[in-house]
Scaffold this active site. Sequence first.
Site, PDB file in Angstrom:
ATOM      1  N   SER A 149       0.837  -1.197   0.000  1.00 36.93           N
ATOM      2  CA  SER A 149       0.000   0.000   0.000  1.00 36.93           C
ATOM      3  C   SER A 149       0.878   1.257   0.000  1.00 36.93           C
ATOM      4  O   SER A 149       1.709   1.418  -0.873  1.00 36.93           O
ATOM      5  CB  SER A 149      -0.978  -0.051   1.180  1.00 36.93           C
ATOM      6  OG  SER A 149      -2.040   0.854   1.003  1.00 36.93           O
ATOM      7  N   ASP A 199      -5.818  -3.656  -2.356  1.00 38.07           N
ATOM      8  CA  ASP A 199      -4.736  -3.315  -1.439  1.00 38.07           C
ATOM      9  C   ASP A 199      -4.066  -4.550  -0.822  1.00 38.07           C
ATOM     10  O   ASP A 199      -4.728  -5.464  -0.334  1.00 38.07           O
ATOM     11  CB  ASP A 199      -5.318  -2.438  -0.326  1.00 38.07           C
ATOM     12  CG  ASP A 199      -4.252  -1.717   0.471  1.00 38.07           C
ATOM     13  OD1 ASP A 199      -3.543  -2.383   1.242  1.00 38.07           O
ATOM     14  OD2 ASP A 199      -4.145  -0.490   0.335  1.00 38.07           O
TER      15      ASP A 199
END
Length: 273
Positions: free
Chosen positions: A43, A155
């Site tokens: 991320s 993610d």
Amino acid sequence: MQEQPLRLGVALGGGAFRGLAHIGVLQALEKHGLAPDLIAGTSMGALVGGVYACGMNLRLMERFCSSIDEKDLVDVALPTEGIIAGNRVELLVRTLTGNKTFAQTQIPFAAVATDLERGERAVLSEGLVYQGIRASISIPGIFKPYKRDGRTYVDGGVVDRVPVTTARAMGADFVLAVDVGYRGEPAQCDGIARVILHSLEIMEWQVMQHTISTADFTLVPALSHINPASIAQAEECICIGREEAERRMPEILEAMRQKRELLHEEISPAKEG
């Protein structure tokens, strides 16, 4: 006999805008001659780590993050898959990475995402870096999932918030993990973005607790007061990361010394045999 250098791998975790603290951590490492030999990022850790691996100066990165308006990053989409389409962010990341491939980075780098259809961790280390980063930062409900090479990604924090195992698999002798996410403290959840982010953080924290324990050293900057959904506190985030790394630098250096000795002891009997 000359000692073999210790390969330092840095595992930079997710935490939305709190992840800008990674810039400060990397600044402190550079100051003490500990530039990473490899980087794994999830991320925001993938975004910071990937841009750094592509050669961007950390001071320039700090100035850029402190001056950008988050409105410039948002392109609202019809909320069928996510609130933000992510095209503006993708274009920005493409520019910051110089459109480089993973093979062209100055430091070996891998981005961790989640394969939405297969329900498993995906380590992205081939092709264009910006695409790997865009896949890794696709926070469910916030960003539209990212489609790449026939796969759909969200993610990486969904399955691996701090990618210690990835850094180890890349060849790190010593893994320094940096966790900038939720760790059980009370949180304020006003607004849809913070509700989504915090719900994910709770899940990620439960999943992560075992894997992060396998790191050789873990830094946890004190960021619980920072709003993860806003870039407004970027400068403070970076400063906190830098100060925490500086504060614990003697411990990091000692842990690295001990690991070097341990590896030397393991290698010596093998050579004698």
